[in-house]
Design a protein around this motif. Structure first.
Motif, short mmCIF file in Angstrom:
data_model
loop_
_atom_site.label_atom_id
_atom_site.label_comp_id
_atom_site.label_asym_id
_atom_site.label_seq_id
_atom_site.Cartn_x
_atom_site.Cartn_y
_atom_site.Cartn_z
N LEU A 15 0.77 -1.24 0.08
CA LEU A 15 -0.22 -0.05 -0.04
C LEU A 15 0.91 1.39 -0.09
CD1 LEU A 15 -2.82 -1.19 2.25
CD2 LEU A 15 -3.02 -0.38 0.08
N ALA A 16 1.85 1.07 0.69
CA ALA A 16 2.94 2.34 0.55
C ALA A 16 3.44 2.58 -0.61
CB ALA A 16 4.08 2.05 1.82
N ALA A 17 3.72 1.30 -1.07
CA ALA A 17 4.28 1.31 -2.84
C ALA A 17 3.37 1.92 -3.46
CB ALA A 17 4.66 0.11 -3.36
N SER A 18 1.92 1.74 -3.64
CA SER A 18 0.89 2.24 -4.23
C SER A 18 0.90 3.88 -4.22
CB SER A 18 -0.38 1.69 -3.93
OG SER A 18 -0.41 0.25 -3.93
N ARG A 152 -10.19 4.01 4.37
CA ARG A 152 -9.01 4.21 4.58
C ARG A 152 -7.85 4.77 3.40
NH1 ARG A 152 -7.84 4.43 9.93
NH2 ARG A 152 -9.47 3.53 11.24
N LEU A 153 -8.39 4.71 2.09
CA LEU A 153 -7.79 4.99 1.03
C LEU A 153 -8.35 6.52 0.82
CD1 LEU A 153 -7.87 1.90 -1.33
CD2 LEU A 153 -6.19 2.55 0.23
N ARG A 163 -2.53 14.60 -3.98
CA ARG A 163 -1.81 13.25 -3.58
C ARG A 163 -2.66 12.26 -2.72
NH1 ARG A 163 1.33 13.44 -7.59
NH2 ARG A 163 -0.73 14.43 -8.27
N VAL A 164 -2.14 11.25 -2.93
CA VAL A 164 -2.96 10.07 -2.24
C VAL A 164 -2.40 9.83 -0.98
CG1 VAL A 164 -3.95 9.36 -4.39
CG2 VAL A 164 -2.16 8.18 -3.43
N PHE A 165 -3.10 8.83 0.08
CA PHE A 165 -2.57 8.43 1.17
C PHE A 165 -3.44 7.25 1.60
CE2 PHE A 165 -5.54 11.78 2.38
CZ PHE A 165 -6.35 11.13 3.35
N VAL A 166 -2.75 6.57 2.59
CA VAL A 166 -3.46 5.30 3.29
C VAL A 166 -3.70 6.02 4.90
CG1 VAL A 166 -3.41 2.94 4.21
CG2 VAL A 166 -2.53 3.70 1.77
N ASP A 167 -4.79 6.02 5.35
CA ASP A 167 -5.02 6.38 6.60
C ASP A 167 -4.87 5.38 7.58
OD1 ASP A 167 -5.72 7.43 9.12
OD2 ASP A 167 -7.87 8.25 8.39
N GLN A 173 -9.80 9.38 10.75
CA GLN A 173 -10.16 11.01 10.17
C GLN A 173 -9.25 11.53 9.43
OE1 GLN A 173 -13.69 11.99 10.77
NE2 GLN A 173 -13.67 9.93 11.36
N ARG A 174 -8.36 11.22 8.86
CA ARG A 174 -7.06 11.68 8.15
C ARG A 174 -7.80 12.13 6.77
NH1 ARG A 174 -1.31 9.31 6.03
NH2 ARG A 174 -0.69 11.24 4.70
N ARG A 175 -7.54 13.50 6.55
CA ARG A 175 -7.86 14.46 5.57
C ARG A 175 -6.89 14.67 4.50
NH1 ARG A 175 -10.48 18.80 7.32
NH2 ARG A 175 -11.05 19.35 5.32
N PHE A 176 -5.40 14.93 4.80
CA PHE A 176 -4.47 15.39 4.17
C PHE A 176 -3.48 14.27 4.01
CE2 PHE A 176 -6.60 18.73 6.87
CZ PHE A 176 -7.22 19.43 5.74
N CYS A 177 -2.73 14.84 2.73
CA CYS A 177 -1.59 13.68 2.45
C CYS A 177 -0.42 13.89 3.30
CB CYS A 177 -1.10 14.04 0.98
SG CYS A 177 -0.67 15.61 0.67
#
Length: 198
Positions: A15-18, A152-153, A163-167, A173-177
């Motif tokens: 997922l980090a690689a993605s 969580r994606l 930019r994307v992230f995995v929470d 509740q993460r909203r930012f990269c």
């Protein structure tokens, strides 16, 4: 247990690689400025892939140009998965993931590392860099979307950032990269409040 979401170590890795591939190989916005993904320049694409691998702790010996180009193309498709999942459109995310799983020939395999027990990994049909990572990324995204962790994606909620992230936070509740984008939004809100009171 830290209270954070627990993906197994292989799922966390892919997922980090993605995230790294999508953020380094697709155009858009990053931190409030336009982000130009590497063009079709072989050197730029291979450098971006090498940086993505290094960022997740897998520095490559060398990145073949064909593998880098394939990963760049697949990164655009992975972006569609993140965007669909962030918009709660799991049907679109699942459809694209299923296509990625077929296109990468992802297959499960139990692997054992040094000083580690057996763990489930996903591989492509051969050991080429693109096949291995692309299959793993597709499987990692499938594991997230196919469970209660699809939410969580995410895609950054800051203006001019996609930019994307995995929470993996406890409360989901993460909203930012990044902390930088979060700070930008908080500073802008503070300035707007100050201006309204003047």
């Amino acid at each position: 247990m830290t209270g954070q979401v627990s993906f197994d170590s292989h799922a966390r890795s892919v997922l980090a690689a993605s995230v790294e591939y999508v953020n380094r190989l697709t155009p858009g916005y990053s931190g409030g400025v336009a982000y130009a993904a590497p063009a079709d320049d072989p050197e730029a694409i291979t450098e971006a892939v090498a940086q993505a691998l290094t960022a997740i702790g897998h520095p490559p010996k060398s990145v073949p140009v064909n593998d880098a180009r394939r990963l760049k193309q697949l990164a655009g498709r992975m972006r569609m998965v993140f965007e669909a999942a962030a918009a709660d459109d799991l049907d679109t995310a699942a459809t694209e993931i299923n296509a990625l799983l077929v296109d990468t020939n992802a297959r499960p395999q139990l692997d054992r590392g040094r000083d580690r027990p057996w763990s489930l990994h996903f591989h492509g049909p051969d050991e080429q860099l693109a096949n291995g990572w692309a299959a793993g990324c597709a499987a990692g995204l499938a594991l997230a979307v196919g469970s209660d962790l699809a939410g969580r994606l995410g895609v950054c909620a800051a203006p001019q950032c996609d930019r994307v992230f995995v929470d993996v936070s406890k409360n989901g509740q993460r909203r930012f990269c990044s902390p930088q984008c979060q700070s930008r939004v908080k500073a802008a809100a503070h300035r707007a409040r100050q201006a309204a009171t003047e």
